[in-house]
Design a protein around this motif. Structure first.
Motif, PDB file in Angstrom:
ATOM      1  N   LEU A 269     -44.412   3.154  -1.892  1.00 26.43           N
ATOM      2  CA  LEU A 269     -43.845   4.350  -2.513  1.00 26.43           C
ATOM      3  C   LEU A 269     -43.344   4.066  -3.934  1.00 26.43           C
ATOM      4  O   LEU A 269     -43.422   4.919  -4.813  1.00 26.43           O
ATOM      5  CB  LEU A 269     -42.708   4.865  -1.623  1.00 26.43           C
ATOM      6  CG  LEU A 269     -42.090   6.207  -1.961  1.00 26.43           C
ATOM      7  CD1 LEU A 269     -43.122   7.326  -2.028  1.00 26.43           C
ATOM      8  CD2 LEU A 269     -41.017   6.559  -0.915  1.00 26.43           C
ATOM      9  N   THR A 270     -42.828   2.872  -4.149  1.00 23.11           N
ATOM     10  CA  THR A 270     -42.311   2.509  -5.482  1.00 23.11           C
ATOM     11  C   THR A 270     -43.402   2.711  -6.535  1.00 23.11           C
ATOM     12  O   THR A 270     -43.184   3.372  -7.562  1.00 23.11           O
ATOM     13  CB  THR A 270     -41.865   1.025  -5.486  1.00 23.11           C
ATOM     14  OG1 THR A 270     -40.966   0.837  -4.388  1.00 23.11           O
ATOM     15  CG2 THR A 270     -41.203   0.634  -6.782  1.00 23.11           C
ATOM     16  N   ILE A 275     -46.912   5.972 -10.483  1.00 20.82           N
ATOM     17  CA  ILE A 275     -48.238   6.539 -10.806  1.00 20.82           C
ATOM     18  C   ILE A 275     -48.127   8.055 -10.953  1.00 20.82           C
ATOM     19  O   ILE A 275     -48.706   8.655 -11.860  1.00 20.82           O
ATOM     20  CB  ILE A 275     -49.275   6.135  -9.729  1.00 20.82           C
ATOM     21  CG1 ILE A 275     -49.541   4.633  -9.819  1.00 20.82           C
ATOM     22  CG2 ILE A 275     -50.574   6.932  -9.882  1.00 20.82           C
ATOM     23  CD1 ILE A 275     -50.374   4.063  -8.693  1.00 20.82           C
ATOM     24  N   HIS A 276     -47.358   8.681 -10.065  1.00 15.99           N
ATOM     25  CA  HIS A 276     -47.131  10.124 -10.171  1.00 15.99           C
ATOM     26  C   HIS A 276     -46.589  10.476 -11.564  1.00 15.99           C
ATOM     27  O   HIS A 276     -47.088  11.364 -12.247  1.00 15.99           O
ATOM     28  CB  HIS A 276     -46.143  10.578  -9.086  1.00 15.99           C
ATOM     29  CG  HIS A 276     -45.631  11.980  -9.286  1.00 15.99           C
ATOM     30  ND1 HIS A 276     -44.560  12.271 -10.115  1.00 15.99           N
ATOM     31  CD2 HIS A 276     -46.059  13.168  -8.799  1.00 15.99           C
ATOM     32  CE1 HIS A 276     -44.358  13.584 -10.120  1.00 15.99           C
ATOM     33  NE2 HIS A 276     -45.242  14.150  -9.327  1.00 15.99           N
ATOM     34  N   ASP A 277     -45.564   9.733 -12.010  1.00 14.43           N
ATOM     35  CA  ASP A 277     -44.909  10.042 -13.285  1.00 14.43           C
ATOM     36  C   ASP A 277     -45.842   9.784 -14.467  1.00 14.43           C
ATOM     37  O   ASP A 277     -45.883  10.567 -15.419  1.00 14.43           O
ATOM     38  CB  ASP A 277     -43.623   9.213 -13.445  1.00 14.43           C
ATOM     39  CG  ASP A 277     -42.570   9.631 -12.409  1.00 14.43           C
ATOM     40  OD1 ASP A 277     -42.792  10.633 -11.703  1.00 14.43           O
ATOM     41  OD2 ASP A 277     -41.542   8.931 -12.313  1.00 14.43           O
ATOM     42  N   LEU A 278     -46.596   8.698 -14.366  1.00 13.97           N
ATOM     43  CA  LEU A 278     -47.549   8.366 -15.428  1.00 13.97           C
ATOM     44  C   LEU A 278     -48.601   9.466 -15.565  1.00 13.97           C
ATOM     45  O   LEU A 278     -48.918   9.910 -16.680  1.00 13.97           O
ATOM     46  CB  LEU A 278     -48.230   7.046 -15.047  1.00 13.97           C
ATOM     47  CG  LEU A 278     -49.037   6.319 -16.087  1.00 13.97           C
ATOM     48  CD1 LEU A 278     -48.113   5.780 -17.175  1.00 13.97           C
ATOM     49  CD2 LEU A 278     -49.781   5.153 -15.429  1.00 13.97           C
ATOM     50  N   CYS A 279     -49.146   9.897 -14.439  1.00  8.63           N
ATOM     51  CA  CYS A 279     -50.176  10.953 -14.454  1.00  8.63           C
ATOM     52  C   CYS A 279     -49.577  12.256 -14.972  1.00  8.63           C
ATOM     53  O   CYS A 279     -50.206  12.974 -15.760  1.00  8.63           O
ATOM     54  CB  CYS A 279     -50.762  11.164 -13.054  1.00  8.63           C
ATOM     55  SG  CYS A 279     -51.807   9.803 -12.536  1.00  8.63           S
ATOM     56  N   ILE A 284     -52.487  14.678 -15.914  1.00  5.64           N
ATOM     57  CA  ILE A 284     -53.460  14.483 -14.828  1.00  5.64           C
ATOM     58  C   ILE A 284     -52.783  14.865 -13.505  1.00  5.64           C
ATOM     59  O   ILE A 284     -51.833  14.197 -13.082  1.00  5.64           O
ATOM     60  CB  ILE A 284     -53.897  12.992 -14.719  1.00  5.64           C
ATOM     61  CG1 ILE A 284     -54.451  12.490 -16.051  1.00  5.64           C
ATOM     62  CG2 ILE A 284     -54.854  12.774 -13.550  1.00  5.64           C
ATOM     63  CD1 ILE A 284     -55.915  12.676 -16.250  1.00  5.64           C
ATOM     64  N   PRO A 285     -53.244  15.927 -12.855  1.00  4.22           N
ATOM     65  CA  PRO A 285     -52.616  16.293 -11.585  1.00  4.22           C
ATOM     66  C   PRO A 285     -52.991  15.316 -10.466  1.00  4.22           C
ATOM     67  O   PRO A 285     -54.022  14.655 -10.531  1.00  4.22           O
ATOM     68  CB  PRO A 285     -53.202  17.686 -11.303  1.00  4.22           C
ATOM     69  CG  PRO A 285     -54.472  17.743 -12.075  1.00  4.22           C
ATOM     70  CD  PRO A 285     -54.328  16.828 -13.256  1.00  4.22           C
ATOM     71  N   CYS A 286     -52.139  15.270  -9.460  1.00  8.43           N
ATOM     72  CA  CYS A 286     -52.357  14.351  -8.341  1.00  8.43           C
ATOM     73  C   CYS A 286     -52.293  15.125  -7.034  1.00  8.43           C
ATOM     74  O   CYS A 286     -51.806  16.249  -6.979  1.00  8.43           O
ATOM     75  CB  CYS A 286     -51.250  13.292  -8.272  1.00  8.43           C
ATOM     76  SG  CYS A 286     -51.053  12.348  -9.795  1.00  8.43           S
ATOM     77  N   TRP A 287     -52.773  14.508  -5.986  1.00  7.33           N
ATOM     78  CA  TRP A 287     -52.503  15.006  -4.641  1.00  7.33           C
ATOM     79  C   TRP A 287     -52.312  13.794  -3.755  1.00  7.33           C
ATOM     80  O   TRP A 287     -52.616  12.653  -4.156  1.00  7.33           O
ATOM     81  CB  TRP A 287     -53.586  15.966  -4.157  1.00  7.33           C
ATOM     82  CG  TRP A 287     -54.959  15.405  -4.075  1.00  7.33           C
ATOM     83  CD1 TRP A 287     -55.831  15.228  -5.117  1.00  7.33           C
ATOM     84  CD2 TRP A 287     -55.621  14.933  -2.910  1.00  7.33           C
ATOM     85  NE1 TRP A 287     -56.987  14.693  -4.654  1.00  7.33           N
ATOM     86  CE2 TRP A 287     -56.899  14.494  -3.312  1.00  7.33           C
ATOM     87  CE3 TRP A 287     -55.275  14.848  -1.560  1.00  7.33           C
ATOM     88  CZ2 TRP A 287     -57.821  13.965  -2.406  1.00  7.33           C
ATOM     89  CZ3 TRP A 287     -56.186  14.337  -0.666  1.00  7.33           C
ATOM     90  CH2 TRP A 287     -57.437  13.895  -1.086  1.00  7.33           C
ATOM     91  N   PRO A 308     -43.346  17.371  -8.264  1.00  5.16           N
ATOM     92  CA  PRO A 308     -43.900  18.463  -9.068  1.00  5.16           C
ATOM     93  C   PRO A 308     -45.348  18.286  -9.503  1.00  5.16           C
ATOM     94  O   PRO A 308     -46.054  19.262  -9.673  1.00  5.16           O
ATOM     95  CB  PRO A 308     -42.990  18.508 -10.302  1.00  5.16           C
ATOM     96  CG  PRO A 308     -42.292  17.207 -10.328  1.00  5.16           C
ATOM     97  CD  PRO A 308     -42.177  16.760  -8.906  1.00  5.16           C
ATOM     98  N   ASN A 309     -45.816  17.064  -9.707  1.00  4.75           N
ATOM     99  CA  ASN A 309     -47.190  16.897 -10.197  1.00  4.75           C
ATOM    100  C   ASN A 309     -48.194  16.773  -9.048  1.00  4.75           C
ATOM    101  O   ASN A 309     -49.349  16.426  -9.264  1.00  4.75           O
ATOM    102  CB  ASN A 309     -47.279  15.678 -11.129  1.00  4.75           C
ATOM    103  CG  ASN A 309     -48.557  15.677 -11.953  1.00  4.75           C
ATOM    104  OD1 ASN A 309     -48.991  16.725 -12.448  1.00  4.75           O
ATOM    105  ND2 ASN A 309     -49.183  14.521 -12.084  1.00  4.75           N
TER     106      ASN A 309
END
Ligand code: OSB
Ligand code: MG
Length: 334
Positions: A269-270, A275-279, A284-287, A308-309
């Motif tokens: 998770l760390t 990666i979420h924040d970088l994208c 760049i959206p994520c799922w 949010p992303n």
């Protein structure tokens, strides 16, 4: 918090019917479960790199030994006060992302339990409710596939992912599109192709898919960048993104327009949060994807899906649909 002990389990979870992908046909999911103890508290983590090293270079038997012999001993007796500190303690061991994830997730679960809060709140998620997408493997026939899609549609899933592999390609997508002109679909190739497949990917543009997941090699970035330049459908990376550094390079190379974040594949998770924040910063959206892990692992990764992303729903698997028996999930985790 001081890590007093770590228990490691290698488990097999038989499936109701085989899950068929471009990398294997499996009738059983193998997972590594970890129970980490500090004082009166415990936390559980899970990783499911599968029975064989076919999705990635990791596999459950290897991850079990990596955790038992190399990784857990680096944590036992140590005071670990953040996910970053845990990752730092494990950083001398190269790769082994899934194995590291089981410990990272157990640490986050333990950290949340000590505070008496759900994990999504502890990591700063937005709400306790997430939308979920459905996933359908390669089926015995197109009729069987259409029946599965009908069930998923009726159940209200907002996006349906279809496994895609040689022999189950444009013929399959065209039948599905004809039957369901408006449903949001995406395909997952699990790295089955090379750039020689460009004409086929160009043809796929005509079916208005939400994305094509991991069309090319599991460790590639540059060929994905050239493919993305040549087609309109967004490319989504899964296997290629094993770390924050790989995500940074994928963004720089313009290798994808989506990232499927799996907490297991990226070491926990760390790193998934980073990666979420970088994208997000790069637009760049994520799922959030999964590995057909048990409810234990899914509850942990669903915490990330509240961010949010995360622009498409997470793929969560009703274990009653897939598993002949399940390990009970603990509702206090998610
Ligand atoms: O490639 O996304 C994958 C399940 C097990 C192993 C690999 C994959 C999958 C899935 C289902 O496709 C999960 C998901 O949609 O993320
Ligand atoms: Mg995938």
């Amino acid at each position: 918090m001081r890590i007093q002990s770590v228990e490691v389990y290698h488990v097999a979870m038989p499936l109701i019917y085989p899950f068929r992908t471009a990398f294997s046909d499996e009738d059983c999911i193998e997972s590594v479960l970890v129970r980490m103890v500090s004082g009166d508290f415990y936390g559980w983590g899970e990783c499911s790199p599968w029975r064989a090293p076919a999705y990635s270079s990791e596999w459950a038997g290897g991850a079990f030994i990596a955790v038992r012999d190399w990784l857990a001993p680096l944590l036992i007796g140590r005071d670990i006060s953040s996910g970053q500190q845990l990752q730092q303690a494990l950083s001398g061991t190269k790769g082994n992302y899934f194995a590291k994830a089981s410990l990272d997730l157990a640490w986050w679960d333990l950290h949340a339990r000590r505070q008496g809060k759900p994990l999504w709140k502890v990591i700063g998620g937005q709400s306790g409710v997430v939308d979920v997408g459905a996933d359908v493997g390669v089926m015995e026939s197109l009729d069987a596939l259409l029946a599965e899609i009908e069930t998923a549609n009726k159940a209200g899933f907002k996006r349906i992912k279809l496994k895609y592999r040689p022999g189950w390609e444009l013929n399959m997508v065209s039948a599905v599109r004809q039957a369901y002109p408006d449903t949001v679909f995406h395909v997952d190739c699990n790295s089955a192709y090379t750039l020689d497949g460009l004409p086929m990917f160009r043809e796929l543009d005509g079916y208005h898919l939400a994305m094509i997941e991991q069309p090319l090699a599991h460790d590639d970035l540059l060929d994905h960048a050239s493919l993305q330049k040549s087609i309109q459908t967004p490319v989504c990376l899964d296997e290629s993104i094993v770390s924050v550094e790989k995500a940074r390079k994928a963004i720089e190379a313009k290798a994808c327009q989506w990232v499927n974040i799996k907490v297991g594949r990226v070491g926990g998770l760390t790193n998934a949060l980073a990666i979420h924040d970088l994208c997000q910063g790069a637009g760049i959206p994520c799922w959030v994807g999964g590995m057909l892990e048990s409810a234990v692992g899914q509850a942990l990764s669903s915490a990330l899906a509240t961010f949010p992303n995360i622009k498409y729903p997470a793929d969560m698997f009703p274990t009653s649909r897939f598993c002949r028996e399940d390990l009970a999930g603990d509702p206090s985790v998610g």
